[in-house]
Design a protein around this motif. Structure first.
Motif, short mmCIF file in Angstrom:
data_model
loop_
_atom_site.label_atom_id
_atom_site.label_comp_id
_atom_site.label_asym_id
_atom_site.label_seq_id
_atom_site.Cartn_x
_atom_site.Cartn_y
_atom_site.Cartn_z
N THR A 9 -30.97 -1.93 -14.05
CA THR A 9 -30.65 -2.74 -12.87
C THR A 9 -29.18 -2.60 -12.51
O THR A 9 -28.36 -2.22 -13.33
CB THR A 9 -30.96 -4.23 -13.12
N GLY A 10 -28.90 -2.92 -11.29
CA GLY A 10 -27.55 -2.84 -10.78
C GLY A 10 -27.37 -1.66 -9.86
O GLY A 10 -27.89 -0.59 -10.10
N ALA A 11 -26.69 -1.90 -8.76
CA ALA A 11 -26.46 -0.84 -7.78
C ALA A 11 -25.13 -1.08 -7.08
O ALA A 11 -24.56 -2.17 -7.15
CB ALA A 11 -27.59 -0.80 -6.77
N LEU A 12 -24.66 -0.06 -6.41
CA LEU A 12 -23.38 -0.10 -5.71
C LEU A 12 -23.59 0.38 -4.29
O LEU A 12 -24.28 1.37 -4.05
CB LEU A 12 -22.38 0.83 -6.42
N VAL A 13 -23.01 -0.35 -3.35
CA VAL A 13 -22.97 0.08 -1.96
C VAL A 13 -21.50 0.24 -1.61
O VAL A 13 -20.68 -0.61 -1.93
CB VAL A 13 -23.63 -0.97 -1.02
N THR A 14 -21.16 1.36 -0.98
CA THR A 14 -19.79 1.61 -0.57
C THR A 14 -19.70 1.46 0.95
O THR A 14 -20.47 2.08 1.67
CB THR A 14 -19.35 3.03 -0.98
N VAL A 15 -18.76 0.63 1.38
CA VAL A 15 -18.54 0.39 2.81
C VAL A 15 -17.27 1.12 3.20
O VAL A 15 -16.17 0.71 2.84
CB VAL A 15 -18.40 -1.12 3.10
N THR A 16 -17.42 2.23 3.93
CA THR A 16 -16.26 2.99 4.37
C THR A 16 -15.80 2.42 5.71
O THR A 16 -16.55 2.42 6.69
CB THR A 16 -16.62 4.48 4.54
N PRO A 17 -14.56 1.91 5.76
CA PRO A 17 -14.09 1.27 6.99
C PRO A 17 -13.58 2.27 8.01
O PRO A 17 -13.18 3.38 7.68
CB PRO A 17 -12.95 0.37 6.50
N SER A 18 -13.59 1.83 9.26
CA SER A 18 -12.96 2.61 10.33
C SER A 18 -11.67 1.92 10.75
O SER A 18 -11.03 2.35 11.71
CB SER A 18 -13.91 2.74 11.52
N VAL A 19 -11.30 0.86 10.05
CA VAL A 19 -10.08 0.11 10.35
C VAL A 19 -9.11 0.23 9.18
O VAL A 19 -9.50 0.55 8.06
CB VAL A 19 -10.39 -1.39 10.62
N ASP A 36 0.85 -1.18 0.00
CA ASP A 36 0.00 0.00 0.00
C ASP A 36 0.89 1.23 0.00
O ASP A 36 2.08 1.14 -0.32
CB ASP A 36 -1.00 -0.02 1.17
N ASP A 37 0.35 2.37 0.36
CA ASP A 37 1.11 3.62 0.30
C ASP A 37 2.34 3.64 1.20
O ASP A 37 3.24 4.42 0.99
CB ASP A 37 0.19 4.79 0.67
N ARG A 38 2.41 2.75 2.18
CA ARG A 38 3.54 2.75 3.11
C ARG A 38 4.83 2.20 2.51
O ARG A 38 5.88 2.27 3.14
CB ARG A 38 3.17 2.00 4.38
N VAL A 39 4.78 1.69 1.27
CA VAL A 39 6.01 1.25 0.61
C VAL A 39 6.74 2.43 -0.04
O VAL A 39 7.89 2.32 -0.39
CB VAL A 39 5.74 0.14 -0.44
N VAL A 40 6.05 3.56 -0.17
CA VAL A 40 6.63 4.77 -0.74
C VAL A 40 7.39 5.49 0.38
O VAL A 40 6.94 5.50 1.53
CB VAL A 40 5.50 5.68 -1.30
N PRO A 41 8.54 6.09 0.10
CA PRO A 41 9.28 6.81 1.15
C PRO A 41 8.41 7.87 1.83
O PRO A 41 7.58 8.52 1.18
CB PRO A 41 10.43 7.46 0.38
N GLU A 98 -11.82 6.74 3.75
CA GLU A 98 -12.62 7.00 2.55
C GLU A 98 -12.02 6.39 1.29
O GLU A 98 -12.72 5.78 0.49
CB GLU A 98 -12.80 8.51 2.34
N ALA A 99 -10.73 6.58 1.10
CA ALA A 99 -10.09 6.09 -0.12
C ALA A 99 -9.96 4.57 -0.15
O ALA A 99 -9.67 4.00 -1.19
CB ALA A 99 -8.71 6.73 -0.27
N ASP A 100 -10.15 3.94 0.98
CA ASP A 100 -9.97 2.49 1.08
C ASP A 100 -11.29 1.75 1.24
O ASP A 100 -11.32 0.62 1.73
CB ASP A 100 -9.06 2.18 2.26
#
Length: 170
Positions: free
Chosen positions: A113-123, A20-25, A45-47
């Motif tokens: 038809t078709g829908a999207l649900v976004t699950v924003t994590p707190s972890v 993830d982003d932690r591999v970047v300096p 949000e981004a995850d």
């Protein structure tokens, strides 16, 4: 045999994962910004996990989507659910649904038809907690088929693919 076992010792602690982003300096501007977001905000949000429901008709399945979103928001590690039926969060142990812009959560194309649900994590998504969240979302009952994507889901699926093929590689 002993020499091979000695050479294999580092692999006994092998933990499969994805970068993830932690591999970047840490001096990198995008890494610095992400570190500040990680340190100062409870949600990721981004995850977010994306839950695709290709057979759902938002017009006729509103009650089913609402019930599904209400179940998802109570999962440990979920901060908020964004669906065509509303934005869901838990406040003082009560599920609260706020109105949403329904057009942004529908499948684009010819069929309605078709829908999207976004699950924003707190972890943290790339963590054991993020993996548990994916398993919990995938185990949630729904009256329609759904698929889960996002960084945590990619981690779970990548680890499973490596572990499944490890005997062949060995």
């Amino acid at each position: 045999t002993v020499a091979l076992l000695v050479l294999a010792i580092p692999f006994f602690g092998f933990v499969a994962g994805i970068p993830d982003d932690r591999v970047v300096p840490s001096s990198n501007p995008s890494r610095a910004a992400t570190d500040k977001i990680r340190a100062n905000f409870d949600t990721r949000e981004a995850d977010a996990l994306q839950v695709s429901m290709p057979t759902v008709d938002v017009e006729t399945d509103q009650a089913a989507v609402d019930a599904f979103a209400r179940r998802l928001v109570t999962i440990d590690g979920v901060s908020r659910i964004d669906a065509a039926t509303g934005y869901y969060l838990v406040v003082d142990d009560e599920v609260v649904a706020l109105p949403a812009n329904q057009t942004s959560r529908r499948l684009v194309g010819q069929r309605p038809t078709g829908a999207l649900v976004t699950v924003t994590p707190s972890v943290e998504p790339i963590s054991p907690e993020g993996e548990r969240l994916v398993h919990a979302v995938r185990a949630t009952d729904a009256p329609f088929p759904f698929a889960v994507a996002g960084p945590s889901a990619q981690l779970v699926d990548s680890k499973r693919a490596v572990i499944d093929r490890l005997p062949i590689a060995i």
